[in-house]
Every structure is written in C-alpha cells, then in structure tokens.
Scaffold this active site. Structure first.
Site, short mmCIF file in Angstrom:
data_model
loop_
_atom_site.label_atom_id
_atom_site.label_comp_id
_atom_site.label_asym_id
_atom_site.label_seq_id
_atom_site.Cartn_x
_atom_site.Cartn_y
_atom_site.Cartn_z
N ARG A 103 -52.23 -16.36 47.91
CA ARG A 103 -53.84 -16.65 47.71
C ARG A 103 -54.07 -18.14 48.14
O ARG A 103 -53.74 -19.13 48.21
CB ARG A 103 -53.01 -17.20 46.39
CG ARG A 103 -53.92 -17.61 45.16
CD ARG A 103 -54.88 -16.10 43.83
NE ARG A 103 -55.00 -17.27 43.19
CZ ARG A 103 -56.60 -15.94 42.72
NH1 ARG A 103 -57.10 -15.60 43.36
NH2 ARG A 103 -57.20 -16.57 41.52
N THR A 383 -62.05 -7.66 44.75
CA THR A 383 -61.22 -7.92 45.05
C THR A 383 -60.95 -6.09 44.90
O THR A 383 -61.68 -4.95 44.98
CB THR A 383 -60.74 -8.00 43.72
OG1 THR A 383 -60.73 -9.06 43.39
CG2 THR A 383 -59.16 -7.68 43.99
N ASN A 403 -62.87 -12.92 45.82
CA ASN A 403 -63.25 -13.29 44.01
C ASN A 403 -64.10 -12.58 43.66
O ASN A 403 -63.94 -11.54 43.50
CB ASN A 403 -63.30 -14.52 43.99
CG ASN A 403 -63.70 -15.07 41.50
OD1 ASN A 403 -63.31 -14.28 41.54
ND2 ASN A 403 -64.67 -16.15 42.00
N ASP A 425 -62.10 -19.88 40.41
CA ASP A 425 -60.95 -18.86 39.68
C ASP A 425 -60.17 -20.87 38.87
O ASP A 425 -59.07 -20.12 38.07
CB ASP A 425 -59.41 -17.76 40.23
CG ASP A 425 -60.27 -16.64 40.04
OD1 ASP A 425 -60.93 -16.50 39.44
OD2 ASP A 425 -59.94 -15.95 41.03
N SER A 454 -54.86 -16.01 38.96
CA SER A 454 -55.59 -15.06 39.17
C SER A 454 -55.05 -14.38 38.12
O SER A 454 -54.49 -14.43 37.48
CB SER A 454 -54.64 -14.96 40.32
OG SER A 454 -55.60 -14.08 41.48
N SER A 455 -55.78 -13.06 38.34
CA SER A 455 -55.71 -11.66 37.20
C SER A 455 -54.77 -11.31 38.11
O SER A 455 -54.69 -9.88 37.60
CB SER A 455 -56.33 -11.42 36.28
OG SER A 455 -57.85 -12.48 35.57
N GLY A 475 -61.03 -6.56 39.53
CA GLY A 475 -62.12 -6.58 38.35
C GLY A 475 -61.26 -7.32 37.69
O GLY A 475 -61.90 -7.71 36.25
N GLY A 476 -61.22 -8.44 38.10
CA GLY A 476 -60.82 -9.88 37.75
C GLY A 476 -60.03 -9.90 36.08
O GLY A 476 -59.24 -9.29 36.67
#
Ligand code: GLY
Length: 571
Positions: A103, A383, A403, A425, A454-455, A475-476
């Site tokens: 990340r 993403t 992002n 984020d 993060s998702s 997709g966040g």
C-alpha cells in the site's frame, strides 16, 4: 516529445489474437491453470508466464505490470496494492500463506492536519498533494524474488511489449476517457493537473474504441525496472522524475520518501465459512475484517439464508444488515494497525458476532447509530483485481489501486504513468467523508509513513488445504460487498464464476444510509419490499468489478466481470 498514443499498424500477432480471443473465453473450464484480470491482454500475459514454466506469482506479477499499461486509469506502477499468496503443501513442506502489503505510504511531510491546513478539499484527490509514496513496484518485485521462479526481464516483457507496440482501446477505456473529459470541462483546475492525460494520453478526445494505444514513455520506465529492479523506481531515474515534479508543484513526496519505502509482509487473516477456510487481507485493508464479519453474521442466520432465494428481499435484507454492521465497524475501528490499535480479535470474536447477529431483525432495518460498536460518534476506475491459480494449486489474489481513475491525474514526466491519489483514503478532514462517501475515524488520520485504510479484499478459499476459490474486486467500498456477494453466489447458490460475477448486485456501506441496487435491477418489487422493512433505497451504475476463479470437478472455471469488459485466460 512524440505523442504517447499512436496508431500502430496491427501487424503484431499477439495483439490481434488477444482482441479476438475475448468472447467465450470464460465459457469452458481450463484443465491446468487460469488467470482472471480485468483486461484480456493482462490475463494472457499471466498465462504466457505459466506456459514458460512459471508459477502463480510469476503470472500475477506479469499480469499486474501489464495492467499498469492496459488499464492505466485503474492501477499501475504509480499506485499500491495487496497480494495474498497460497502455496499448497507437498511431501516435504507444509502449506504456507502470505499477505504482502505494498500500500502507498504518507510522505514524511504529511501529518494529521496537513489537508486541514491546505484548506482545499480537492487537495487529497487531485494534483501533487494527493499522491502517497507508491508501493507497487516494490511489492511486485518482492513477491517475484521471494515466491516467483522467472527472472524480472521475462515477467516484465509482456507489459513492455504492450506499452511499446500498443493494445486496442475497448469500450471501458474510451468510456473512462470520456468521463474524464467531462470532469476537465467542468473544472479548469483539473484540466491543468491532468493536462498530460488530456493531451498526450487522450489526444484531446480523439481516441475511439478499436484504436491502438501505445505508451513508449511507460515502456521506458518498465525497461528501467526490468534492468535495475526496484532501485530504478525508488532511487534512480524514475525517483528523480517523481521528486522533481513534486518539487516543481509543491507536492510532498521527496527522494528520501521513495528511498525509504518498504514492503510489509504479514500472516493473512484466517476465518471459516461453510466449512471452508477463508484467507483474507489484514489491516490496513478493511476488507478482510469486514468480509469475515459478514460471513460470521450470515453463518449465525444460516436458517434464513438457506431458505431465501438469490436476491430475494429476505436474502438482501439479511446481507445488508450484516454489511451495515461491518461498515459501521470499519468507520470506527479500522486503520493501519502498525500505527494505531485495531481490535481485530474482538471484532471477529464469537461473542461479538453473536451479539451483533442477535440484534438483527428480519422484520425491520434500524437507524445508522444501531450498527457496529463505537466509542464516539464513484466509481471503480482506480482499482483492479486479478486472480490466478497455477497447475500446482498455488494461488494469488491481488488487488491494486491508484484510488480514483487516473489517481491524482499527475503523470510522471517522461515516464507516462499516473501517480495515485491514495491520500484521500486517509481521514484527511476529520468528520468529512472521503470520495467514496466513507466516514472514517481519527485512527485513520495521516501520519508520516502510515498507510491509508483500504477496502481492497483479495480473498482465497481453501477446502482442506486445497484452493477452491480466488476472488477480489475493484470499486472502493463496493469491493467488499461485491466480492462477498460473488462468493456467496458460488457457495450458496452454486453459480458458475461467470454467473456469479454477472448476477446483479446491491450495496450498503452503513453511511450514507441507503441501500443501492444496480440500475439494471429488473424487479421493482424487490426494492419495494426492502422499503417496507425500513430501508431507504436508491440505484447506482454498478457495484464493483469482480475477477473470480473456482476449482470444480470439471476443471478450473474463471470469470472476469462483464461490467468492465475483461476476460480470463487459461489452458
Ligand atoms: N483506493 C481504494 C481502496 O484502497 O479501498
């Protein structure tokens, strides 16, 4: 400088083959191995490595570098990611799993009030202030060195080829560029930071579906990485270019930030669902904890789930209640566990999940404050996820991001790739939601070296040590809900991967308190029934983009989400 997008005559066999191979790839089962990425050229880059004798990590690394070129608005060497690797046991060795965290990090100059002081709400989204220190090159090369078998030049070759010779623009690519053009027209400031993308990569709106796109500048960056490894990016010519554009535009990333970037390696988060072992990503991913919570809550209501048809009001209600609990806890508790205390054990404990599950009513939804536990009160474009299984049962689930689409819109001069806007984020302005509408706590404030929440949810499912499913999404926050629904589609409704990823989806992230149905949802009776239970409902274009592989008795079935036009490959 010559234009980065040129019409290259299609004399290159692989390019024609790739474009022609898209339809029908997902129909059959592959007998040995499969790669599912959101662009067929990237899936095929992975299979090329497997056929050269490489393993799942070689394939994942080649696929990812290729995605940097063919989905430059979704991920790339200017971003970061998470990779889960599972290595099955053999006679001499126990099975092993590893979670690689590459990340982006906050630069040394960025503290908790950096964005408050800048007093510009768009600073964490657009332009030089928005970028975190990229981790993708370090992460991919770390994975290759420790778990791959092929050399750097071999795994980077397909990406360099795609960048130098070009690939065919598909509808997703052109659609994204069109929406970017609308953003540029609406906001002159964006048009300045995104000038390179607008003029060089988009040719001021001239790119059409079927055009061949090349990016010789990114080919040069990739060649330097192939020759000199991560040093080219973090200490050499590319680092110089990043630091120079930052300095010239007041951005925070320095050469020292780049030189100090390190990959973090951890044990995956482990749970179970329906007798299968679930491997997922620990913090700073929120996806692993959230999905394990959702699975835990569903397991405790299995009688209702088992009796509810797919996408029926009862099924949706129960899943949404579980999502609301998980996202409420995400907002309050999740962040980079190397900087703040994240109570993972408590959030996944049987006692906590029992209590939360008991609070779910099948008759009615509740106000937002009812969900999770507290001490106090877009889009998918940026993403990309890829899934790989090789012929020995080794698996990789890898999600990477810059992002939002094209990240910060800043393209590194001379190297043709966009820097991320991952700083958004973080909780950049306390009390305000980020670009995905996510509320986040002070635990997720930026600090030098910290990684934003993060998702991204790369996930591997095992049955008695054997990989049975590999999945993840872009997709966040919809990554979490989309990946969960696709896994449930396979496990509870016995769908093929293709059916599972194509089925319509819904999304709830606790706040805003709206249950969103994909706009193609055919039956208005379902949202109406959910409204009767107290849910506010709405529509949304799409809920995530999922790449899923499942091992079945007939072979390996792989699917790339039709929402983005990708296609898997295998043999
Ligand atoms: N940038 C999207 C995520 O990491 O969740």
């Amino acid at each position: 400088m010559s234009r980065m997008i040129g019409v290259v005559v299609c004399v290159v066999g692989w390019l024609i083959t790739s474009a022609a191979a898209q339809p029908g790839q997902a129909a059959g089962a592959y007998q040995h191995a499969a790669v599912a990425a959101d662009h067929v050229v990237a899936s095929e880059a992975g299979v090329e490595m497997l056929k050269l004798g490489g393993n799942a990590v070689d394939a994942a690394v080649a696929t990812s570098f290729c995605l940097s070129v063919v989905r430059p608005y979704s991920c790339g060497i200017g971003g970061g990611g998470f990779m889960l690797i599972y290595i099955p046991g053999d006679g001499d060795n126990q099975p092993r799993a590893v979670a690689i965290n590459y990340r982006e990090t906050a630069p040394a100059a960025v503290g908790p009030d950096y964005y408050v002081k800048l007093d510009d709400k768009s600073a964490s989204r657009d332009g030089h202030h928005a970028a975190g220190v990229p981790g993708t090159v370090a992460g991919l090369l770390w994975a290759l060195e420790h778990y791959g078998t092929l050399d750097r030049k071999t795994v980077l070759a397909p990406a360099i080829r795609a960048a130098q010779l070009g690939f065919v623009a598909d509808a997703d690519h052109v659609g994204l560029l069109d929406s970017l053009q609308r953003r540029f027209e609406a906001d002159p400031k964006l048009a300045v930071s995104g000038a390179y993308i607008r003029h060089q990569l988009y040719r001021d709106g001239e790119v059409k579906v079927g055009d061949t796109i090349s990016n010789p500048a990114q080919a040069r960056a990739l060649r330097l990485i192939a020759q000199h490894g991560a040093d080219a990016f973090y200490r050499g010519e590319i680092a110089d270019a990043i630091a120079q554009t930052m300095q010239a535009n007041g951005g925070p990333i320095t050469k020292q930030d780049l030189a100090s970037y390190t990959v973090r390696v951890a044990e995956p988060l482990r749970g179970t669902f329906q007798g299968l072992d679930v491997l997922s990503m620990p913090p700073p991913s929120s996806g692993g904890v959230a999905m394990q919570q959702i699975f835990g809550l569903l397991e405790r209501h299995f009688k209702q789930i088992g009796a509810s048809p797919h996408n029926s009001p009862a099924y949706i209600h129960l899943l949404v209640e579980a999502m609301k609990h998980a996202f409420a806890d995400r907002a309050e508790w999740l962040a980079d566990a190397d900087f703040v205390d994240v109570p993972i054990e408590r959030l996944l404990s049987a006692a906590y999940l029992n209590e939360r599950a008991d609070s779910i009513s099948m008759q009615r939804t509740n106000e937002s404050q009812f969900y999770g536990s507290r001490t106090a009160g877009v889009e998918d474009g940026g993403t990309s996820h890829l899934s790989v299984i090789d012929a020995n049962g080794m698996a990789v689930a890898c999600t990477e991001t810059i992002n939002l689409s094209y990240g910060s819109l800043v393209v590194v001069p001379g190297f043709g790739f966009a820097l991320n806007n991952e700083m958004d984020d973080f909780t950049t302005i306390p009390g305000e939601a980020n670009a995905f509408g996510l509320q986040q706590s002070d635990r997720n404030l930026p600090e030098p070296g910290k990684r934003p929440l993060s998702s991204m949810s790369p996930t591997i499912l095992l049955d008695d040590g054997r990989v049975v499913l590999v999945a993840g999404a872009s997709g966040g926050p919809r990554i979490i809900t989309a990946t969960t629904q696709c896994i449930l589609n396979c496990l509870l409704f016995d769908m093929t991967p293709r059916q599972a990823v194509a089925a319509l989806r819904f999304h709830h992230q606790w706040m805003p308190n709206v249950l969103q149905f994909e706009s193609a949802w055919p039956d208005p009776a379902v949202p109406s029934a959910l409204q009767q239970l107290g849910h506010e409902t709405g529509t949304t274009g799409s809920v995530g983009v999922v790449q899923l592989i499942r091992v079945t008795p007939e072979g390996i079935r792989a699917a790339s989400d039709p929402r983005k036009g990708g296609a898997p490959a295998g043999y």
